[in-house]
Each structure stands twice: as C-alpha cells, then as structure tokens.
Design an enzyme around this catalytic site. Sequence first.
Site, PDB file in Angstrom:
ATOM      1  N   ASP A 149       1.044  -1.064   0.069  1.00  0.00           N
ATOM      2  CA  ASP A 149       0.012   0.014   0.125  1.00  0.00           C
ATOM      3  C   ASP A 149       0.801   1.325  -0.027  1.00  0.00           C
ATOM      4  OD1 ASP A 149      -2.138  -1.902   0.093  1.00  0.00           O
ATOM      5  OD2 ASP A 149      -2.754  -1.125   2.137  1.00  0.00           O
ATOM      6  N   ASP A 169     -14.195  -6.002  -3.505  1.00  0.00           N
ATOM      7  CA  ASP A 169     -14.067  -6.208  -2.175  1.00  0.00           C
ATOM      8  C   ASP A 169     -15.574  -6.504  -1.739  1.00  0.00           C
ATOM      9  OD1 ASP A 169     -11.757  -4.818  -1.298  1.00  0.00           O
ATOM     10  OD2 ASP A 169     -12.542  -3.007  -1.941  1.00  0.00           O
TER      11      ASP A 169
END
Lengths: 259, 223
Positions: A11, A130
């Site tokens: 990330d 997701d």
Amino acid sequence: MLTRRIIPCLDVKAGRVVKGVAFLNHRDAGDPVALAAAYNEAGADELVFYDITASSDERAIMVEVVERTAEQVFIPLTVGGGIRSTDDMYRMLRAGADKVSINTAAVLNPRLIAEGAQRFGSQCIVLSIDARRVSAPGEPPRWAVFTHTGANPRPTGLDAIAWARRGAELGAGEICINSMDADGQKTGYDLALLRAVAEAVPVPVIASGGVGNPEHMYQGLSEGLADAVLAASIFHFGEYSVAEVKQYLRERGVPVRGA
Amino acid sequence: MPMAVINYGAGNLPNVVRALRHVGADLVVTDDPAVIRAAPAVVLPGVGATADTMRSLRELGIAEVLPEVVAAGRPFLGICVGMQVLLSASEEFGLHPCLDIVAGTVRRLPASAGKVPQIGWNQVRFAPAHAGHPLLADIPDGSDFYFVHSYFCDVADPALVAGTTTYGTPFPSVMIRDNLAAVQFHPEKSGKWGLRLLANFVSYAMGHAGNRTHPHQHQSLQI
C-alpha cells in the site's frame, strides 16, 4: 507446469509504503522501490502497488514510483487505486506497470473494464472486488460487493459472484477477490468466497485478505482454488519470508517458482 | 551502431527497452523501416493479437523489411506476439496470414489447459540440440519464465524448437534458427533468467556486429 504465484502487496501513500489493518491505522514500512527490489530478490513472483493516495499531486508521485521501480525490478507489477479512466490506465502502463487493478471505478462504470481490455488487452486489466458476507448463519453463503472500503464502506447491491463473472465477460484478465470480513484478521482467506469465485470465472483468481501464515496460503491455493495469493503484512514485518512460504507450499505439492 | 527495437505500439515496448538497457544494450526505438533495415540487430516486442500486430507492421512498412533482416543474417529476437507473427498464419480471430518467416501456424491453447490465457511462471525445457546455444548460456534447464498468452506457435519443423513448455499441451516456448530467435514468454518480466537471456542476445548481437566489421577476427559469443 504453471506455478502458483506469491504476490506481496504494497500500500503506497505519497510515495511511501503503508499497511492498514482492516484498511485502518496505517503504519509506515518504507520506500516502495527499495521494497520492490527486495521482494524481487526474495523470490516474489509479482508485485502489487496499491495507491491509497487521495490527491492528484500524490498520484503524480505514484507514477514516478512506478517508473523508478520498472527501471530496476523485472517481474510483473500491478498498480491499483484511483484508476478511473483508460487514460489513467495508460499513464501507469506507460510508467512501467504491466497491469492495472480497478475496483470502485469499474462498479460505477462497468464499461471501463471493456474499454481497458480493448485498448490494452485483457491481460492488463485486473478486476479487484471487495466483498462482505451478507447471508445469515445457516443460509447458503452470499457475498455483496462494497466500494470505498475503509471507515465508510458503501454497499453496491451487487452480488460478488455475479459481479466477478460479469467482470470476466467484460474482459478482465484476472479477478482479485478481497474478503472484507477476513482482511487484517490474519485468520485465513474466506475460502468459500474464493472457491465460489474461482468456479464461476474462466480467468485466474487472486486471493486477498486475511492471510496470517503459510498454511492460510496453502488453503487459499488448494481448497480455495486460487491461482495466486496476495499478502502484505506477514511479509512486510518479516513474520515469514517469501522463500519460507514457497518451501511450505512445495512440501505440500503446490507448484511454485524456483530460485 | 545501435540495435533496433521496433515500435509499432506494442504495450510491452517500454519494459522491453528498460530491460535491454539494464543489460547494457545500445539501442534505438524506431518505426522507421530504413533504420530497421540498417540495424545490426533487431528486437520485435509484442503483446496482444497477431492480426492487430500484422496490421500495424504492414501500415508502417515494416512487414516487408523483417524477412530481409532475417535473411541477411542479422541477429533477431521476437518476443511473445513478436514470435507469433513470424509464422505463416494465425488462427486468432479467424485464420489470417502472418510474416511467413518460419513455417507454422499460431493456434489457441487447448481448453484442456484449464484457464486461458496462461498467466504466470512456467518452466522451459531446452532441446538438447540447442542447449549450448549462446542465447541460452548459463540458464539452467527447466528455469521458470513469465508467460501471458492465449495462443502458441505450432512450428512445422521440430528442429527449430529450442525450448518447450507445457500448458495443456507441450508448445514451443523458444525457437531458434541460425540468427533468428524468438520466445513465447516475456524475458523483460522473467526476473534474473529473463535478464540473462536478454544479456545473452545483446552479447550475441554485439559479437555478430563485431564479426561483420572485422571478418578476420574470431569473437567469442559467450559472456
């Protein structure tokens, strides 16, 4: 034999690597270019940079991070986060990314998958989903797609399995499925979710969310039928090395890439 | 004189260029047929479909130059679709002619392979007759390379198959005929063995250029 892929995910925010626990409480773990090079040497099969930057200034930093990485790391690199148009895709691919991963933008505009696949080829387009389990205990499992995951996830009304299938039909070359329930918990992937997606789509499936140890990866690749496993914190904080994971998998008969 | 890396819009061109420069190649990125014709060595990258690639190569006037370059003995490396278009024809989106530099047909990976495209790392087994070729120097037999493809080269002459990979069916992943080399995988994305193969090609190309300039001087192709 085609090997199963181990994919560390970094990330990145404003040019630095962070890792969220359940997408929150980010901690700084260093320079993405240096980490990418280290993971390459450690035997990672592929890398993902996920840009969690909010501003366009910081996006420009991401392009530069991708360029510097591509100068010295010669394994596949996927970039996700904030990609909303085929021009955004082009910017990352030209900077040296091999694939782009799209999530919210594809939910809002499914044609983006088809347009990206047509312009750059399906092999460049990863649809990232997701998903959260929405069925009651005892019911057959169902998962819904959410966007804007983090503090305020938004339901989309889409069924995760149907959306994965649609994404592949539109031209996504791979599906990355992230369990929001498992993410950050280190209790293993949502194997039922993985398996349901893998059985529904004709393209490779990447497992994401919940890995805490090599056994979880083995489960994702065997019971979960995943083609690749994504992991972040267990690698970033040195809990396990890529080599240890591969050795574990190799001993259990999973084909992995050698040194 | 720099080697020519052909620019016809292939998506992997920038990464092929980065990898070649990383291993020390002196290169020029070009879509100019005259530059390609004059170059001491040529690299043809590729991602995508053979029909699109052939259309681009024809529009740019490059399609007719490539058979000349190969026939002239110039070191040539085709990558992925840059390998496939060397064959006589392709079945992708309807049978259509390709460059016909090597006899054979580009065919779809069989459904028995499982998921198509093949995406990921797979092993390359070298043919004993080619194992000593300078392109493959120092690369262990069975090394993993990174593949992304739905179609493969069904090469008519098995003697040209220098490396074989299995995905549903065994298919040629490395093809070598004299100065002509081509690979189905992406060496620019295949980590250290991919870089080694590219370095071997650069070394071979430089040795070849040296031999052309100094015909009396024997140069080693090893690195």
